[in-house]
Scaffold this motif. Sequence first.
Motif, PDB file in Angstrom:
ATOM      1  N   SER A 101     -10.523   4.983  -4.122  1.00 28.31           N
ATOM      2  CA  SER A 101     -11.430   6.128  -4.032  1.00 28.31           C
ATOM      3  C   SER A 101     -11.300   7.027  -5.258  1.00 28.31           C
ATOM      4  CB  SER A 101     -11.161   6.932  -2.755  1.00 28.31           C
ATOM      5  OG  SER A 101      -9.897   7.558  -2.799  1.00 28.31           O
ATOM      6  N   LEU A 102     -10.079   7.186  -5.755  1.00 31.24           N
ATOM      7  CA  LEU A 102      -9.871   8.007  -6.956  1.00 31.24           C
ATOM      8  C   LEU A 102     -10.478   7.334  -8.188  1.00 31.24           C
ATOM      9  CD1 LEU A 102      -6.199   9.235  -6.361  1.00 31.24           C
ATOM     10  CD2 LEU A 102      -8.300  10.599  -6.218  1.00 31.24           C
ATOM     11  N   VAL A 103     -10.341   6.007  -8.261  1.00 29.84           N
ATOM     12  CA  VAL A 103     -10.933   5.263  -9.384  1.00 29.84           C
ATOM     13  C   VAL A 103     -12.453   5.409  -9.359  1.00 29.84           C
ATOM     14  CG1 VAL A 103     -11.349   2.956 -10.335  1.00 29.84           C
ATOM     15  CG2 VAL A 103      -9.046   3.606  -9.603  1.00 29.84           C
ATOM     16  N   VAL A 134     -18.394  11.652  -2.323  1.00 24.97           N
ATOM     17  CA  VAL A 134     -18.448  10.780  -1.142  1.00 24.97           C
ATOM     18  C   VAL A 134     -17.246   9.841  -1.126  1.00 24.97           C
ATOM     19  CG1 VAL A 134     -19.710   8.854  -0.091  1.00 24.97           C
ATOM     20  CG2 VAL A 134     -20.937  10.875  -0.836  1.00 24.97           C
ATOM     21  N   THR A 135     -16.838   9.365  -2.306  1.00 21.92           N
ATOM     22  CA  THR A 135     -15.762   8.367  -2.381  1.00 21.92           C
ATOM     23  C   THR A 135     -14.422   8.909  -1.880  1.00 21.92           C
ATOM     24  OG1 THR A 135     -15.165   8.990  -4.656  1.00 21.92           O
ATOM     25  CG2 THR A 135     -16.889   7.340  -4.384  1.00 21.92           C
ATOM     26  N   LEU A 136     -14.226  10.229  -1.925  1.00 23.29           N
ATOM     27  CA  LEU A 136     -12.942  10.808  -1.542  1.00 23.29           C
ATOM     28  C   LEU A 136     -12.664  10.699  -0.052  1.00 23.29           C
ATOM     29  CD1 LEU A 136     -12.928  14.012  -3.790  1.00 23.29           C
ATOM     30  CD2 LEU A 136     -11.910  11.774  -4.250  1.00 23.29           C
ATOM     31  N   PHE A 137     -13.706  10.434   0.749  1.00 23.36           N
ATOM     32  CA  PHE A 137     -13.514  10.333   2.199  1.00 23.36           C
ATOM     33  C   PHE A 137     -13.352   8.882   2.653  1.00 23.36           C
ATOM     34  CE2 PHE A 137     -16.259  14.004   1.245  1.00 23.36           C
ATOM     35  CZ  PHE A 137     -15.393  15.020   1.634  1.00 23.36           C
ATOM     36  N   VAL A 198     -22.869  13.753   1.343  1.00 29.07           N
ATOM     37  CA  VAL A 198     -21.472  14.209   1.321  1.00 29.07           C
ATOM     38  C   VAL A 198     -21.150  14.985   2.595  1.00 29.07           C
ATOM     39  CG1 VAL A 198     -19.764  15.591   0.091  1.00 29.07           C
ATOM     40  CG2 VAL A 198     -21.480  14.305  -1.200  1.00 29.07           C
ATOM     41  N   ILE A 199     -22.041  15.904   2.972  1.00 25.59           N
ATOM     42  CA  ILE A 199     -21.833  16.706   4.184  1.00 25.59           C
ATOM     43  C   ILE A 199     -21.825  15.806   5.420  1.00 25.59           C
ATOM     44  CG2 ILE A 199     -22.803  18.517   5.654  1.00 25.59           C
ATOM     45  CD1 ILE A 199     -21.521  19.533   3.097  1.00 25.59           C
ATOM     46  N   GLY A 200     -22.694  14.802   5.436  1.00 24.63           N
ATOM     47  CA  GLY A 200     -22.732  13.864   6.550  1.00 24.63           C
ATOM     48  C   GLY A 200     -21.422  13.120   6.702  1.00 24.63           C
TER      49      GLY A 200
END
Length: 533
Positions: A101-103, A134-137, A198-200
């Motif tokens: 996710s960080l990448v 989005v990727t952080l979740f 993102v909020i979703g």
Amino acid sequence: MGNNFGMKGYMKGALLLTIAALIVKALSAVYRVPFQNLVGDQGFYIYQQVYPFISFFVVWTSGGFAVAISKMLADAESSSHVMERKSTITRTVYMYLTFLSLVFFCILFFGADSLATMMGDKQLTPLLKTGAFVTLFMPILALMKGYFQAKGDMAPVAYAQVFEQFTRVCVILAGAYIIMATSTSLYAAGNVAVFGTVIGEIAGMLLLIYFFKNRLKFPKSKIKLAKWPIIKEVTILSLSVSMSSLLLLCFQLIDSFSVFSILLENGMERLQAMETKGIYDRGQPLVQMGITIASSLSLAIVPLVAYQSKKVNGRGPIPFIQLTYRVSLLLGVAASLGLVIVMPYVNEMLFETNALTDVLIVFVLKIIPFSIILTFTAILQGMNRLKVPGIILIGALLLKYIGNQVLITKIGVLGAAIASNIGLFLSAGLLIFYLKKITQAKLAKKDFYIKLFLASAMMTLTVFVMDKLLQISTVFLSGRIQALVIGGCLIFLGAIVFLTVVAKTKMLAEKEWFMLPFGRKMAAYQIWLNKKK
């Protein structure tokens, strides 16, 4: 768990997955159509350029990694030191997903300017940066969904997916309305739409955390398990589970990088190129709705085929494979052909104009091969045959890329639609050939194809005749209202005729209808239609 994978288990699983898919797909269509109406074709182009970047990670996480984690946790149940193994798997996968996710975040956020430049529109940079979050979740969402699925508890996952999509739709439509009513900045409206995703994701994550209630507490592992085999297994499983869905998104990514830029290179004005790409993208929600049932069947068939393949006694997986093929082809043809014959009205009814109807007609033909690809990759996954399908789908991507480069230059945006169909139809054909080769099974009898042709011909003829009659009787109407009246009537009538021919000719037996989502009513209709008067 295995005991549930009979006829009854198949029906219940398909029904549950279909209901969830229908709700999510319906919400997806609900937001895309009004969103396009609010921001126009240029605004729709802006959002669709960035959409596949974001959805790629969402699909891979929510679909691929969640299912992979659930399978690995379920497999750990049969081993010694169950809790310790689960703890090691969970911690390893979580760390691996956090790294990924960080990448991905760095690629999207810090590489946003380069990606936007490659797409030919540097104003897309802020949208890509917003979507990067989005990727952080990914890690926590995949882990929680995988945990619930491993337990066979699908309710929290279903609730979270619907809540996530509902929140997303509300933010996108409300945000776009406010932006267009105030600043009228199309790029700002697109950024709000990306922010809605993102909020979703946050909303879905919070709901899953609520259901979780600290249930995922494994003791610290006292045994040493190699981390690399776990990472390798979860990667292969996640990609195999989601590869057919990722294929469609990869096709959209190729379009994002090529359609607009090639149109500009061929001398089209910038604004016109944006609007043309936006009109082309109208086909995306239509295709998504067309493959809803095939998507649910593909999710349900994986554990069923895997279980039936291991059984020593019984009929094995062949009857389920045959049924899935016939249903996916039947529904794919019905949805695709139905849209083709009413496309001029559907285009204007949903999107205000009937521009590029010929392009959209070609575009929606992909419903047929993609319905087959979805189900067949799922079947082959259930049989643990992953290498060949992967090679076939990679080949489809190469064909799509080459086709775009050659055909868009020669015939414009129609070339992008044709390139998609070439790649998908060829892939579907190769998957059919491969599955028949390894199973030595005949997927359908000759009379099935004859009956399918008859149902299609009757639907087309009926719609053609009624179209002429309705045009005469609705001369007092015009524009979008006329498209709504005529299109709505033709869609309803075409569906009734098609299903009636299917039932009358008994393309599927009554017991087969009972195995399918919402098939009971169709079985009852078929029995009534064929009973002796």
